[in-house]
Design a protein around this motif. Structure first.
Motif, mmCIF file in Angstrom:
data_model
loop_
_atom_site.group_PDB
_atom_site.id
_atom_site.type_symbol
_atom_site.label_atom_id
_atom_site.label_comp_id
_atom_site.label_asym_id
_atom_site.label_seq_id
_atom_site.Cartn_x
_atom_site.Cartn_y
_atom_site.Cartn_z
ATOM 1 N N THR A 6 40.495 44.324 38.679
ATOM 2 C CA THR A 6 39.271 45.041 38.999
ATOM 3 C C THR A 6 38.106 44.314 38.346
ATOM 4 O OG1 THR A 6 40.375 47.194 39.149
ATOM 5 C CG2 THR A 6 38.000 47.205 38.780
ATOM 6 N N LEU A 38 36.098 43.294 52.216
ATOM 7 C CA LEU A 38 35.488 43.153 50.899
ATOM 8 C C LEU A 38 34.059 43.696 50.894
ATOM 9 C CD1 LEU A 38 36.581 39.512 49.952
ATOM 10 C CD2 LEU A 38 37.424 41.632 48.929
ATOM 11 N N PRO A 39 33.603 44.196 49.744
ATOM 12 C CA PRO A 39 32.207 44.646 49.651
ATOM 13 C C PRO A 39 31.268 43.444 49.536
ATOM 14 C CG PRO A 39 33.274 44.840 47.525
ATOM 15 C CD PRO A 39 34.355 44.430 48.508
ATOM 16 N N VAL A 45 35.169 45.560 42.870
ATOM 17 C CA VAL A 45 36.292 45.611 43.801
ATOM 18 C C VAL A 45 37.603 45.633 43.021
ATOM 19 C CG1 VAL A 45 36.405 43.084 44.018
ATOM 20 C CG2 VAL A 45 37.341 44.513 45.830
ATOM 21 N N ASN A 64 44.342 44.642 49.773
ATOM 22 C CA ASN A 64 43.630 45.905 49.600
ATOM 23 C C ASN A 64 44.561 47.082 49.352
ATOM 24 O OD1 ASN A 64 41.116 44.665 50.042
ATOM 25 N ND2 ASN A 64 41.370 44.817 52.256
ATOM 26 N N THR A 142 40.968 51.974 44.518
ATOM 27 C CA THR A 142 39.541 51.827 44.309
ATOM 28 C C THR A 142 39.195 52.244 42.899
ATOM 29 O OG1 THR A 142 39.124 54.062 45.133
ATOM 30 C CG2 THR A 142 38.992 52.280 46.729
#
Length: 206
Positions: A6, A38-39, A45, A64, A142
């Motif tokens: 993370t 992906l952001p 992330v 993911n 997340t």
């Protein structure tokens, strides 16, 4: 074993990213199907990871969901399938699409992937069918907790979207002529597309 990371996303060079975890930068390779989700750069992330140690390299592969990582691990157990080919397979189709192809003996869809000939596709169907009986998707991990990365500045590739897309396809095992043709077609359809959009279009229309 590194099973999860993370941090903040500071660079994208498809299919690889650079993830800063408390000041340590991890290079992680992702299937393009995961890369698309992906952001933006600079955002936090969480990736589920698989760590590979070889004589000449230590490699991290990111996903993911746990289900995607499980599929990757099952793929690399198959005869003649290493991490690179597994990454290519999972870039050319989603995990769900692969499982559907295996359970429905859809060899035709599998042979469209680079590095997957008919014999390999037929072997994958046979070997993976039993392994995937209980396969199912899981919720992506997340973590939205805030984190301070000081003056760390996200970076993007200096290459153009075309070059990024071309390099990504080459890294996934496509031949240069095939990759150039696919990227050219993608640019013709979407001249202002990002590298991720070009890659998605190219893979879909290979």
């Amino acid at each position: 074993m590194i099973g999860q990371l993370t941090g903040t996303l500071i660079a994208k060079h498809p299919p690889e990213i650079l993830l800063d975890v408390n000041g340590v930068g991890y290079e992680v390779q992702l299937p393009m199907t995961c890369f698309y989700e992906l952001p933006e750069l600079g955002e936090r992330v969480t990736l589920i990871t698989h760590f590979v140690v070889r004589e000449d390299a230590q490699l991290l592969y990111g996903f993911n969901t746990f289900a995607e990582r499980m599929l990757f691990r099952q793929l690399i157990k198959a005869q003649g399938v290493g991490p690179k080919l597994a990454l290519t397979i999972m870039s050319g189709m989603t995990a769900h699409q692969f499982v559907h192809a295996v359970t429905h003996d859809d060899v035709t869809s599998l042979v469209k992937l680079p590095g997957v000939g008919r014999k390999t596709a037929e072997r994958l169907v046979v070997e993976m069918r039993d392994r995937l009986k209980n396969w199912g998707s899981t919720t992506p991990a997340t973590d939205a907790a805030p984190i301070d990365f000081g003056d760390l500045t996200p970076t993007i590739s200096a290459d153009s979207p075309r070059d990024d897309a071309l390099n990504a396809l080459l890294a996934l095992g496509y031949k240069l002529a095939q990759a150039e043709k696919a990227v050219a077609a993608a640019l013709k359809a979407e001249p202002q597309a990002s590298s991720e959009q070009l890659i998605r279009f190219a893979l879909k229309n290979m």
